[in-house]
Each structure stands twice: as C-alpha cells, then as structure tokens.
Scaffold this motif. Structure first.
Motif, mmCIF file in Angstrom:
data_model
loop_
_atom_site.group_PDB
_atom_site.id
_atom_site.type_symbol
_atom_site.label_atom_id
_atom_site.label_comp_id
_atom_site.label_asym_id
_atom_site.label_seq_id
_atom_site.Cartn_x
_atom_site.Cartn_y
_atom_site.Cartn_z
ATOM 1 N N LYS A 113 0.851 -1.183 0.000
ATOM 2 C CA LYS A 113 0.000 0.000 0.000
ATOM 3 C C LYS A 113 0.892 1.241 0.000
ATOM 4 O O LYS A 113 1.916 1.284 0.698
ATOM 5 N N HIS A 114 0.518 2.262 -0.755
ATOM 6 C CA HIS A 114 1.438 3.371 -0.998
ATOM 7 C C HIS A 114 1.698 4.230 0.230
ATOM 8 O O HIS A 114 2.841 4.605 0.518
ATOM 9 N N PHE A 115 0.627 4.587 1.001
ATOM 10 C CA PHE A 115 0.809 5.513 2.109
ATOM 11 C C PHE A 115 -0.275 5.266 3.136
ATOM 12 O O PHE A 115 -1.101 4.372 2.995
ATOM 13 N N PHE A 116 -0.308 6.093 4.200
ATOM 14 C CA PHE A 116 -1.236 5.835 5.294
ATOM 15 C C PHE A 116 -2.690 5.927 4.855
ATOM 16 O O PHE A 116 -3.561 5.255 5.407
ATOM 17 N N LEU A 117 -2.968 6.763 3.851
ATOM 18 C CA LEU A 117 -4.347 6.902 3.381
ATOM 19 C C LEU A 117 -4.896 5.578 2.867
ATOM 20 O O LEU A 117 -6.079 5.264 3.057
ATOM 21 N N GLU A 118 -4.045 4.802 2.206
ATOM 22 C CA GLU A 118 -4.462 3.503 1.683
ATOM 23 C C GLU A 118 -4.326 2.401 2.744
ATOM 24 O O GLU A 118 -5.235 1.597 2.935
ATOM 25 N N ARG A 119 -3.186 2.395 3.452
ATOM 26 C CA ARG A 119 -2.920 1.319 4.418
ATOM 27 C C ARG A 119 -3.923 1.328 5.561
ATOM 28 O O ARG A 119 -4.371 0.270 6.029
ATOM 29 N N TYR A 120 -4.282 2.504 6.042
ATOM 30 C CA TYR A 120 -5.155 2.587 7.203
ATOM 31 C C TYR A 120 -6.553 3.089 6.849
ATOM 32 O O TYR A 120 -7.249 3.649 7.695
ATOM 33 N N ASP A 121 -6.957 2.863 5.620
ATOM 34 C CA ASP A 121 -8.270 3.338 5.177
ATOM 35 C C ASP A 121 -9.393 2.846 6.086
ATOM 36 O O ASP A 121 -10.236 3.627 6.535
ATOM 37 N N ALA A 122 -9.406 1.560 6.389
ATOM 38 C CA ALA A 122 -10.488 1.002 7.206
ATOM 39 C C ALA A 122 -10.462 1.555 8.622
ATOM 40 O O ALA A 122 -11.521 1.759 9.239
ATOM 41 N N SER A 123 -9.267 1.812 9.151
ATOM 42 C CA SER A 123 -9.178 2.230 10.548
ATOM 43 C C SER A 123 -9.796 3.604 10.777
ATOM 44 O O SER A 123 -10.306 3.891 11.869
ATOM 45 N N PHE A 124 -9.772 4.475 9.764
ATOM 46 C CA PHE A 124 -10.435 5.779 9.907
ATOM 47 C C PHE A 124 -11.936 5.601 10.103
ATOM 48 O O PHE A 124 -12.550 6.271 10.931
ATOM 49 N N SER A 125 -12.524 4.683 9.349
ATOM 50 C CA SER A 125 -13.960 4.425 9.481
ATOM 51 C C SER A 125 -14.287 3.815 10.841
ATOM 52 O O SER A 125 -15.264 4.194 11.501
ATOM 53 N N ILE A 126 -13.447 2.874 11.291
ATOM 54 C CA ILE A 126 -13.688 2.210 12.573
ATOM 55 C C ILE A 126 -13.534 3.203 13.721
ATOM 56 O O ILE A 126 -14.298 3.184 14.693
ATOM 57 N N ALA A 127 -12.550 4.101 13.619
ATOM 58 C CA ALA A 127 -12.356 5.112 14.662
ATOM 59 C C ALA A 127 -13.552 6.050 14.744
ATOM 60 O O ALA A 127 -14.020 6.380 15.848
ATOM 61 N N LEU A 128 -14.056 6.486 13.600
ATOM 62 C CA LEU A 128 -15.249 7.345 13.608
ATOM 63 C C LEU A 128 -16.440 6.625 14.226
ATOM 64 O O LEU A 128 -17.231 7.215 14.964
ATOM 65 N N ASP A 129 -16.571 5.346 13.938
ATOM 66 C CA ASP A 129 -17.679 4.574 14.503
ATOM 67 C C ASP A 129 -17.520 4.421 16.007
ATOM 68 O O ASP A 129 -18.508 4.463 16.753
#
Length: 335
Positions: free
Chosen positions: A275-291
């Motif tokens: 994965k190129h950068f944090f935006l791609e690597r941690y994409d799912a974690s942003f959604s889980i954190a918001l939830d």
C-alpha cells in the motif's frame, strides 16, 4: 439509529479523508464545514455536503452540529478543542493534541472544567490486525512480554512547508508508534533513548529535524520497545509490529493491493507492491475510529482513546527528541 450532525473544522488533507467516511456512516452526516477561508470551506461543503462557514461561533452553534471533528493544522488543535468544549460539543480531534506539553496540559485542564466526550484520533489503534495483536497481548496470550518492535517507514518525505510546521519527526510521526506501543504493553516508559539522522533530504536537517530514527522505550515491567522510522522507503509504506513474549510471537505484516503469491520451481514471488501511504494502508481504521466515537457519544460512554493518552504520547515524543539532541537517555516522571 440516532443521527449525529458533524461540524468539520479544517479543509486540508484530513477533510478529504473524513468527508467520505462521514457520508458512508449510517449515523453521521456533515452539517457544517468551517475554515477561516470561506472559499476553502465552500469547496469541501460542495464535495461532501453541509453548510460552509468562516465563523467559528456560527459553526459550533449550528443547529445541525451535534459533535465536532477537528482536522485543522496541529498547532491550532488546542484553540478549537477549547472552543468546542466550552460549547459543550463532543469532540473528535486529529493527533497530536498539540506540539507543546504546556498547551496539552492546558487542554487537559479545560476538558476537566468542561467535560465532554473527547476522542483523540490515534487511528492505527483501530486497524483490525493491530487491535487483535493488542487484545491477545493484554489478555495474556504471550505470557510475560519481552519485546515490542514497530517499523514505520514512509515512501517519501513531505514538503518542507509541512516539515517546518510539523513539530518535528517524533511529534509528527513516531508519536503513532509510541501510542501503539504503550497501548499494547499497557504501560508507559520509565526511560527513553532515541537517535536520529538526516539521510533523505538535507533541507530537513537544515531545519533542525531528522528523517531516520531509532527509539528505545524501557517499560517499568522490563519490556523493551524498539521503534524504527524512516521518511524514505523505496518499496512503499512499510508498517509492521512484532510482539515477543515467553509464550511466543505475534506479528502484523504489510498489506498489499493484491496478496497473490506465485510458487514455482525456481522462486516464490509476490508481485503486488505495498500500500502506498497511510491513506491507503489505514483506510479502514479511519472508518472504525469514527464509529467508535459515534458509539461512545450515542451510548453515553467515554471514547477509548482519551485526552490523557494524547498528552502522554506527546510527553514521550518530546522526550525522544530531547534524547536525540543530547545523545542521552531521558528518565520519564509520571504523576
């Protein structure tokens, strides 16, 4: 399902991370977007919804704004968190809490005076693999923990304009690893030692910062933590964690766009890049954190990543930078 309207403060890169996440969450909607530059707010509102505003008081008192998401530059987080707390709005804030420990302490004090649900967005905690590793360690699955190791290497350094306002490599980047290591171990270090070099871009060194670091944290239990960071990685965004204890080893591995492995008589090959950068690597974690934030607010409980977590991670990051500059270990004192 209860719906929470969000006042989004900030219109930079993180607004484009959170905008789509808000829109795909069934219980969240974007109500108002604030930026001192109204044109910037209008562009984000046009893309993701909500009303644009350049007036902070108006944004915080907007009838549709139930909660606040602070995604402004790091050196402005404090003023916006304080304003949100005084307005009585549950607040989700990007890391770091601030770049100054005195100002972080001011934030902690304000949130004690004006208690609201507050969550600091150390989003890597919410990566499913990392969360599973942490749970196994904390449940005793490795027995006595001996080592924690974190590798975090970025594909390329950010622009110098960002570097100069970032608070330094430890506060900007290593702070993620620091938070994870303390969270996994369930303790804060008694001593830190860090070393840094500038091997990627001489301008970073001229600005007094570094782009290549190694950090050791000694925990009160005796567990030793090693963190290595680089702003140059030819093969992508290298993200790995290893936990070693008396009962064995746990690892999280790098993620790829495709995980196909080819086995043949001459070699075993994995062709897909990381994965190129944090935006791609941690994409799912942003959604889980918001939830996690949504659930904490609607269920009336404290979010799992607190203002104190942010304050502690910043204190350790600043101690690491002090160690890097002096060449000596720094003893940590916790009240």
């Amino acid at each position: 399902m209860q719906t929470l309207g969000i006042a989004l403060l900030g219109c930079g890169r993180m607004a484009h991370v959170y905008g789509p996440k808000i829109n795909t969450h069934p219980g969240l909607r974007l109500s108002v977007v604030f930026n001192p530059n109204l044109a910037s707010a209008e562009r984000i509102a046009e893309q993701y919804g909500g009303e644009a505003s350049s007036d902070l008081d108006h944004a915080l008192s907007h009838p549709g704004a139930d909660v606040v998401l602070v995604a402004t530059p790091a050196n402005t987080h404090l003023e916006y968190v304080i304003a949100s707390a005084k307005a009585g709005k549950p607040t989700f804030c990007e890391k770091p809490l601030d770049q100054s420990l005195d100002r972080a302490d001011q934030c902690v004090a304000t949130l004690k005076q004006h208690p609201i649900p507050f969550m600091l967005a150390f989003n890597r905690r919410f990566d499913p693999d990392i969360a599973a590793l942490q749970k196994t360690v904390r449940d005793g699955g490795l027995g006595q923990l001996s080592f924690l190791m974190s590798t975090s290497r970025e594909p390329a350094p950010p622009p110098m304009s960002y570097v100069k306002s970032s608070g330094g490599y430890f506060v900007d980047a290593t702070i993620h690893d620091i938070d994870l290591m303390c969270w996994i171990a369930g303790e804060r270090p008694s001593e830190v030692f860090a070393a840094g070099s500038c091997l990627t871009d001489p301008e970073i060194g001229e600005a007094g910062d570094c782009d290549t670091t190694m950090t050791t944290l000694k925990m009160p239990s005796g567990c030793l933590v090693h963190i290595n960071n680089s702003r140059r990685c030819a093969y992508g965004f290298d993200q790995r964690i290893e936990a070693f204890g008396e009962a064995g080893l746990l690892q999280t591995t790098n993620q790829r766009d495709e995980n196909l492995v080819r086995w043949g008589a001459d070699a075993t090959e994995v062709h897909a890049p990381l994965k190129h950068f944090f935006l791609e690597r941690y994409d799912a974690s942003f959604s889980i954190a918001l939830d996690e934030f949504y659930c904490a607010v609607t269920e009336g409980r404290d979010p799992s990543c607190t203002v104190q977590d942010g304050r502690d991670a910043l204190a350790i990051a600043l101690a690491c930078d002090q160690s890097r500059k002096t060449g000596s270990a720094v003893k940590m004192e916790w009240s």
